[in-house]
Design a protein around this motif. Structure first.
Motif, PDB file in Angstrom:
ATOM      1  N   ALA A 242      40.925  55.083  24.138  1.00  0.00           N
ATOM      2  CA  ALA A 242      40.516  55.197  22.730  1.00  0.00           C
ATOM      3  C   ALA A 242      39.403  56.225  22.583  1.00  0.00           C
ATOM      4  CB  ALA A 242      40.072  53.839  22.188  1.00  0.00           C
ATOM      5  N   ARG A 243      38.444  56.202  23.483  1.00  0.00           N
ATOM      6  CA  ARG A 243      37.352  57.182  23.444  1.00  0.00           C
ATOM      7  C   ARG A 243      37.907  58.586  23.710  1.00  0.00           C
ATOM      8  NH1 ARG A 243      33.591  59.931  21.640  1.00  0.00           N
ATOM      9  NH2 ARG A 243      31.952  60.625  23.033  1.00  0.00           N
ATOM     10  N   TYR A 244      38.876  58.707  24.595  1.00  0.00           N
ATOM     11  CA  TYR A 244      39.506  60.008  24.875  1.00  0.00           C
ATOM     12  C   TYR A 244      40.163  60.548  23.607  1.00  0.00           C
ATOM     13  CZ  TYR A 244      41.850  63.418  28.002  1.00  0.00           C
ATOM     14  OH  TYR A 244      42.294  64.548  28.653  1.00  0.00           O
ATOM     15  N   ASP A 245      40.792  59.685  22.819  1.00  0.00           N
ATOM     16  CA  ASP A 245      41.376  60.114  21.546  1.00  0.00           C
ATOM     17  C   ASP A 245      40.294  60.652  20.610  1.00  0.00           C
ATOM     18  OD1 ASP A 245      43.968  59.408  22.267  1.00  0.00           O
ATOM     19  OD2 ASP A 245      43.895  57.460  21.262  1.00  0.00           O
ATOM     20  N   GLU A 246      39.143  59.985  20.566  1.00  0.00           N
ATOM     21  CA  GLU A 246      38.029  60.438  19.722  1.00  0.00           C
ATOM     22  C   GLU A 246      37.527  61.807  20.178  1.00  0.00           C
ATOM     23  OE1 GLU A 246      35.073  57.377  20.035  1.00  0.00           O
ATOM     24  OE2 GLU A 246      36.347  55.879  19.037  1.00  0.00           O
TER      25      GLU A 246
ATOM     26  N   MET B  62      37.586  63.004  30.092  1.00  0.00           N
ATOM     27  CA  MET B  62      37.077  62.795  28.737  1.00  0.00           C
ATOM     28  C   MET B  62      35.607  63.186  28.642  1.00  0.00           C
ATOM     29  SD  MET B  62      35.101  60.206  27.046  1.00  0.00           S
ATOM     30  CE  MET B  62      35.402  58.742  28.010  1.00  0.00           C
ATOM     31  N   GLU B  63      34.798  62.740  29.605  1.00  0.00           N
ATOM     32  CA  GLU B  63      33.369  63.061  29.606  1.00  0.00           C
ATOM     33  C   GLU B  63      33.141  64.558  29.773  1.00  0.00           C
ATOM     34  OE1 GLU B  63      30.880  61.127  28.906  1.00  0.00           O
ATOM     35  OE2 GLU B  63      31.680  59.116  29.141  1.00  0.00           O
ATOM     36  N   MET B  64      33.914  65.180  30.641  1.00  0.00           N
ATOM     37  CA  MET B  64      33.799  66.617  30.875  1.00  0.00           C
ATOM     38  C   MET B  64      34.167  67.395  29.605  1.00  0.00           C
ATOM     39  SD  MET B  64      36.131  69.401  31.637  1.00  0.00           S
ATOM     40  CE  MET B  64      37.542  68.356  31.769  1.00  0.00           C
ATOM     41  N   GLU B  65      35.238  66.998  28.950  1.00  0.00           N
ATOM     42  CA  GLU B  65      35.638  67.670  27.710  1.00  0.00           C
ATOM     43  C   GLU B  65      34.553  67.516  26.649  1.00  0.00           C
ATOM     44  OE1 GLU B  65      39.098  67.408  24.296  1.00  0.00           O
ATOM     45  OE2 GLU B  65      39.692  67.069  26.381  1.00  0.00           O
TER      46      GLU B  65
ATOM     47  N   LEU C 208      39.011  58.449  44.000  1.00  0.00           N
ATOM     48  CA  LEU C 208      39.562  58.578  42.661  1.00  0.00           C
ATOM     49  C   LEU C 208      40.478  57.413  42.318  1.00  0.00           C
ATOM     50  CD1 LEU C 208      40.447  62.387  42.727  1.00  0.00           C
ATOM     51  CD2 LEU C 208      38.373  61.309  41.855  1.00  0.00           C
ATOM     52  N   CYS C 209      40.430  57.024  41.050  1.00  0.00           N
ATOM     53  CA  CYS C 209      41.333  56.015  40.515  1.00  0.00           C
ATOM     54  C   CYS C 209      41.837  56.535  39.166  1.00  0.00           C
ATOM     55  CB  CYS C 209      40.640  54.667  40.372  1.00  0.00           C
ATOM     56  SG  CYS C 209      39.294  54.611  39.161  1.00  0.00           S
ATOM     57  N   PRO C 210      42.996  56.063  38.708  1.00  0.00           N
ATOM     58  CA  PRO C 210      43.551  56.596  37.455  1.00  0.00           C
ATOM     59  C   PRO C 210      42.615  56.473  36.255  1.00  0.00           C
ATOM     60  CG  PRO C 210      45.195  55.294  38.619  1.00  0.00           C
ATOM     61  CD  PRO C 210      43.892  55.087  39.350  1.00  0.00           C
ATOM     62  N   GLY C 211      42.042  55.299  36.047  1.00  0.00           N
ATOM     63  CA  GLY C 211      41.144  55.115  34.904  1.00  0.00           C
ATOM     64  C   GLY C 211      39.904  55.986  35.006  1.00  0.00           C
ATOM     65  N   GLY C 212      39.381  56.124  36.204  1.00  0.00           N
ATOM     66  CA  GLY C 212      38.212  56.965  36.414  1.00  0.00           C
ATOM     67  C   GLY C 212      38.503  58.433  36.172  1.00  0.00           C
TER      68      GLY C 212
ATOM     69  N   GLU D 131      25.271  59.361  37.259  1.00  0.00           N
ATOM     70  CA  GLU D 131      26.143  59.479  36.078  1.00  0.00           C
ATOM     71  C   GLU D 131      27.463  60.131  36.444  1.00  0.00           C
ATOM     72  OE1 GLU D 131      24.075  61.481  32.931  1.00  0.00           O
ATOM     73  OE2 GLU D 131      22.425  60.037  32.945  1.00  0.00           O
ATOM     74  N   HIS D 132      27.404  61.164  37.284  1.00  0.00           N
ATOM     75  CA  HIS D 132      28.622  61.858  37.695  1.00  0.00           C
ATOM     76  C   HIS D 132      29.543  60.909  38.464  1.00  0.00           C
ATOM     77  CE1 HIS D 132      31.221  65.173  38.794  1.00  0.00           C
ATOM     78  NE2 HIS D 132      31.151  64.772  40.053  1.00  0.00           N
ATOM     79  N   GLU D 133      28.971  60.148  39.385  1.00  0.00           N
ATOM     80  CA  GLU D 133      29.774  59.202  40.152  1.00  0.00           C
ATOM     81  C   GLU D 133      30.381  58.136  39.244  1.00  0.00           C
ATOM     82  OE1 GLU D 133      27.001  57.828  43.087  1.00  0.00           O
ATOM     83  OE2 GLU D 133      27.066  59.735  44.196  1.00  0.00           O
ATOM     84  N   GLN D 134      29.623  57.674  38.247  1.00  0.00           N
ATOM     85  CA  GLN D 134      30.112  56.645  37.341  1.00  0.00           C
ATOM     86  C   GLN D 134      31.204  57.155  36.413  1.00  0.00           C
ATOM     87  OE1 GLN D 134      26.513  55.182  35.512  1.00  0.00           O
ATOM     88  NE2 GLN D 134      26.128  53.747  37.183  1.00  0.00           N
ATOM     89  N   GLN D 135      31.296  58.473  36.259  1.00  0.00           N
ATOM     90  CA  GLN D 135      32.375  59.027  35.444  1.00  0.00           C
ATOM     91  C   GLN D 135      33.731  58.747  36.074  1.00  0.00           C
ATOM     92  OE1 GLN D 135      32.054  63.202  34.701  1.00  0.00           O
ATOM     93  NE2 GLN D 135      30.268  62.983  33.387  1.00  0.00           N
ATOM     94  N   PHE D 136      33.760  58.528  37.369  1.00  0.00           N
ATOM     95  CA  PHE D 136      35.016  58.354  38.086  1.00  0.00           C
ATOM     96  C   PHE D 136      35.387  56.888  38.296  1.00  0.00           C
ATOM     97  CE2 PHE D 136      33.913  62.699  39.151  1.00  0.00           C
ATOM     98  CZ  PHE D 136      35.127  63.337  39.041  1.00  0.00           C
ATOM     99  N   GLU D 137      34.731  55.993  37.574  1.00  0.00           N
ATOM    100  CA  GLU D 137      35.057  54.577  37.692  1.00  0.00           C
ATOM    101  C   GLU D 137      34.927  53.897  36.337  1.00  0.00           C
ATOM    102  OE1 GLU D 137      31.541  52.183  39.450  1.00  0.00           O
ATOM    103  OE2 GLU D 137      31.416  54.157  40.393  1.00  0.00           O
ATOM    104  N   LEU D 138      35.629  52.802  36.199  1.00  0.00           N
ATOM    105  CA  LEU D 138      35.469  51.994  34.999  1.00  0.00           C
ATOM    106  C   LEU D 138      34.371  50.981  35.289  1.00  0.00           C
ATOM    107  CD1 LEU D 138      39.150  51.380  33.824  1.00  0.00           C
ATOM    108  CD2 LEU D 138      37.573  53.229  33.246  1.00  0.00           C
ATOM    109  N   LEU D 139      33.343  51.000  34.484  1.00  0.00           N
ATOM    110  CA  LEU D 139      32.190  50.131  34.663  1.00  0.00           C
ATOM    111  C   LEU D 139      32.447  48.786  33.999  1.00  0.00           C
ATOM    112  CD1 LEU D 139      29.417  52.772  33.941  1.00  0.00           C
ATOM    113  CD2 LEU D 139      30.276  52.010  36.168  1.00  0.00           C
ATOM    114  N   PRO D 140      31.642  47.767  34.329  1.00  0.00           N
ATOM    115  CA  PRO D 140      31.803  46.477  33.659  1.00  0.00           C
ATOM    116  C   PRO D 140      31.790  46.656  32.132  1.00  0.00           C
ATOM    117  CG  PRO D 140      30.267  46.269  35.486  1.00  0.00           C
ATOM    118  CD  PRO D 140      30.576  47.741  35.336  1.00  0.00           C
ATOM    119  N   GLY D 141      32.736  46.029  31.484  1.00  0.00           N
ATOM    120  CA  GLY D 141      32.857  46.142  30.036  1.00  0.00           C
ATOM    121  C   GLY D 141      33.786  47.263  29.598  1.00  0.00           C
TER     122      GLY D 141
END
Length: 177
Positions: free
Chosen positions: A106-110, A56-59, A46-50, A88-98
């Motif tokens: 910002a997406r979490y706010d949306e 956010m994705e779960m919500e 786990l990492c903070p951004g992930g 996809e589940h694993e990628q939810q826990f990391e910040l991908l390139p870009g």
């Protein structure tokens, strides 16, 4: 003429509690750089951004469920689908390139705004939906909108605690105590 839905006291309480725990989670990353947001200073992956991205994705998936789309909370039916879902589940826990911490926030706010709109508009918190077949759900179970909100609150609070521990490990900052 249509009128904006009025939030009941219960809806207000549930949404306010969810917002409180979102705030705790967001507070854990305040002042972190993108490099720190992807740091894994513990034995966990786990990492903070992930963590923020995952919550956010779960919500978002659960709010889609409340709108009648269970694709985000169910289990794929093919081997290929299961592999893709695992990735996809694993990628939810990391910040991908870009992706940056700022873009995820910002997406979490949306997503938070979408949640509030959907919950304000549902006819009743008692409205329930069948859970899709998955090993983590009891066969034939249904969840009400209220149960989904309680789940979102619990998930967000749990991951805010995880993020707090990781943040303290990164730079000694205590965000929740």
């Amino acid at each position: 003429m249509t009128h904006a839905p009025t939030l009941t006291a219960e809806r207000t309480d549930l949404l306010s509690t969810l917002a409180l725990h979102r705030g705790f989670l967001r507070h854990t990353v305040r002042g972190l750089s993108d490099e720190q947001a992807v740091a894994r200073p513990t034995v966990s992956v786990l990492c903070p951004g992930g963590l923020i991205k995952h919550v956010m994705e779960m919500e978002h998936a659960w709010i889609r469920f409340v709108q009648g789309d269970d694709a985000g909370v169910g289990m794929p039916t093919t081997e290929e689908g299961m592999r893709a879902a695992q990735r996809e589940h694993e990628q939810q826990f990391e910040l991908l390139p870009g992706e940056t911490l700022a873009s995820v926030l910002a997406r979490y706010d949306e997503v938070a705004a979408e949640t509030e709109r959907v919950i304000a508009a549902v006819p009743s918190l008692d409205t329930s939906y069948a859970l899709p077949a998955a090993p983590w759900f009891e066969p034939g179970a249904r969840w009400s909108v209220r149960r989904v909100l309680l789940h979102l609150i619990a998930e967000t609070a749990q991951h805010a605690g995880h993020a707090d521990i990781i943040r303290e490990t990164i730079d000694g900052q205590k965000t929740m105590g």
